[in-house]
Design a protein around this motif. Structure first.
Motif, mmCIF file in Angstrom:
data_model
loop_
_atom_site.group_PDB
_atom_site.id
_atom_site.type_symbol
_atom_site.label_atom_id
_atom_site.label_comp_id
_atom_site.label_asym_id
_atom_site.label_seq_id
_atom_site.Cartn_x
_atom_site.Cartn_y
_atom_site.Cartn_z
ATOM 1 N N ILE A 215 0.866 -1.185 0.000
ATOM 2 C CA ILE A 215 0.000 0.000 0.000
ATOM 3 C C ILE A 215 0.896 1.227 0.000
ATOM 4 C CG2 ILE A 215 -1.759 1.303 1.248
ATOM 5 C CD1 ILE A 215 -2.781 -1.319 2.390
ATOM 6 N N MET A 216 0.736 2.096 -0.975
ATOM 7 C CA MET A 216 1.616 3.251 -1.123
ATOM 8 C C MET A 216 1.257 4.425 -0.201
ATOM 9 S SD MET A 216 3.931 2.593 -3.475
ATOM 10 C CE MET A 216 4.207 1.440 -4.833
ATOM 11 N N ALA B 146 2.677 17.511 -3.685
ATOM 12 C CA ALA B 146 2.417 16.141 -4.131
ATOM 13 C C ALA B 146 2.583 15.148 -2.986
ATOM 14 C CB ALA B 146 3.362 15.777 -5.283
ATOM 15 N N THR B 147 3.569 15.418 -2.116
ATOM 16 C CA THR B 147 3.784 14.542 -0.956
ATOM 17 C C THR B 147 2.591 14.587 -0.016
ATOM 18 O OG1 THR B 147 6.172 14.953 -1.089
ATOM 19 C CG2 THR B 147 5.336 14.026 0.961
ATOM 20 N N LEU B 148 2.092 15.777 0.252
ATOM 21 C CA LEU B 148 0.938 15.927 1.148
ATOM 22 C C LEU B 148 -0.288 15.212 0.595
ATOM 23 C CD1 LEU B 148 -0.289 17.268 3.675
ATOM 24 C CD2 LEU B 148 -0.792 19.264 2.257
ATOM 25 N N THR C 36 6.401 5.715 3.692
ATOM 26 C CA THR C 36 7.569 6.460 3.225
ATOM 27 C C THR C 36 7.814 6.260 1.736
ATOM 28 O OG1 THR C 36 8.557 6.190 5.431
ATOM 29 C CG2 THR C 36 10.020 6.883 3.655
ATOM 30 N N THR C 37 7.462 5.070 1.238
ATOM 31 C CA THR C 37 7.632 4.807 -0.194
ATOM 32 C C THR C 37 6.888 5.828 -1.042
ATOM 33 O OG1 THR C 37 7.788 2.442 0.268
ATOM 34 C CG2 THR C 37 7.364 3.078 -2.009
ATOM 35 N N ALA C 38 5.723 6.256 -0.588
ATOM 36 C CA ALA C 38 4.935 7.244 -1.323
ATOM 37 C C ALA C 38 5.663 8.582 -1.390
ATOM 38 C CB ALA C 38 3.567 7.416 -0.672
ATOM 39 N N VAL C 39 6.370 8.933 -0.329
ATOM 40 C CA VAL C 39 7.149 10.179 -0.318
ATOM 41 C C VAL C 39 8.222 10.121 -1.403
ATOM 42 C CG1 VAL C 39 8.660 11.659 1.040
ATOM 43 C CG2 VAL C 39 6.744 10.494 2.152
#
Length: 290
Positions: free
Chosen positions: A151-152, A230-232, A156-159
């Motif tokens: 799950i992204m 984009a991170t938020l 942290t992977t999503a960041v």
């Protein structure tokens, strides 16, 4: 009574007109220069005073205390970790892509170039939504990741993915410039001496593009460090997991302004240092061309 010759009168009139025109031209030039200086100084002040104001807000006696704040430490550590990983992946992806786009001609190249530049001008919120609709559980590739137990969003992977998405195009642009501006005679001579494209790339093309690549890497890293929107939207704002320095500043704006100022100064210092290094590398590269 002797009357002046008509030519003398004409010459005097012309001389008077020329002097008057010269005075008007000087007045116009001085006025233009004055207006130009006012505009330049106004714009410089507009860009620099907000940055200076941040430094004026810091309490020097509180620096050590702020650097021991767990939220500050976690945000700095997470930003360094994610931005370095994102930069590493950007290097792996962008250098081959930039080289390919710089040295190959093919149908649709202009479209690909445009798509590579698109993340640079996308609003951060749009970039975040695009990533959600691609990698979130209900997104384009979400079901595939769900089967793998991945799950992204919220991790942290999503960041890292958000940082790669918004920052890596900067490296592609720099790499392209580095390869496109090389001396073609050197490149062609190398191709005559060896038929191996890989050997030409690693011994000639890549070394000649080194400074451009290093500049691009520095800018990419700084952009990744400063990524916010984009991170938020995609990763969330979870302390110690997805809360990078910009997100921590956003959280601390009202609850803990001193910590927010400290983190802001860190990002400003990093950005300034990166810009100085990039400019020095660019000057060195221009000097080598001469």
């Amino acid at each position: 009574m002797v009357h002046p010759h008509p030519d003398i009168n004409i010459a005097k009139t012309r001389d008077h007109t020329e002097k008057k025109s010269a005075r008007i031209s000087q007045l116009v030039d001085k006025t233009t220069i004055t207006l130009l200086m006012i505009i330049v100084l106004t714009y410089i002040s507009f860009l620099t005073l907000p940055i200076i104001s941040v430094f004026l807000k810091i309490d020097l006696t509180q620096i050590n205390t702020q650097l021991q704040n767990p939220v500050v430490i976690n945000a700095i550590g997470l930003s360094l970790y994610t931005s370095l990983i994102a930069t590493l992946f950007s290097i792996i992806l962008a250098i081959p892509t930039g080289y390919f786009l710089a040295t190959r001609k093919f149908y649709g190249k202009a479209v690909i170039d445009t798509l590579m530049d698109l993340p640079l001008v996308l609003p951060p919120a749009v970039a975040g939504i695009a990533l959600l609709y691609t990698f979130a559980p209900l997104g384009l590739f979400g079901p595939i990741f769900n089967r793998l137990g991945i799950i992204m969003p919220g991790y942290t992977t999503a960041v890292i993915i958000a940082q790669i998405f918004v920052a890596s195009p900067l490296l592609i642009k720099s790499v392209k410039i580095g390869f496109e501006t090389q001396n073609k005679d050197i490149y062609n001579s190398a191709k005559i001496l060896t038929s191996s494209r890989a050997r030409v790339f690693f011994t000639i093309s890549l070394p000649l593009a080194t400074r451009a690549i290093v500049s691009g890497v520095m800018i990419t890293w700084a952009r990744a460090m400063g990524e916010f929107g984009a991170t938020l939207m995609f990763a969330g704002n979870l302390p110690g997991i997805t809360q990078t320095i910009p997100l921590a500043i956003y959280n601390m704006l009202y609850s803990d302004p001193l910590s927010g100022i400290m983190l802001s100064i860190i990002l400003i210092s990093i950005s300034f240092t990166v810009i100085v290094i990039v400019k020095l590398l660019e000057q060195k590269r221009q000097g080598d061309r001469k």
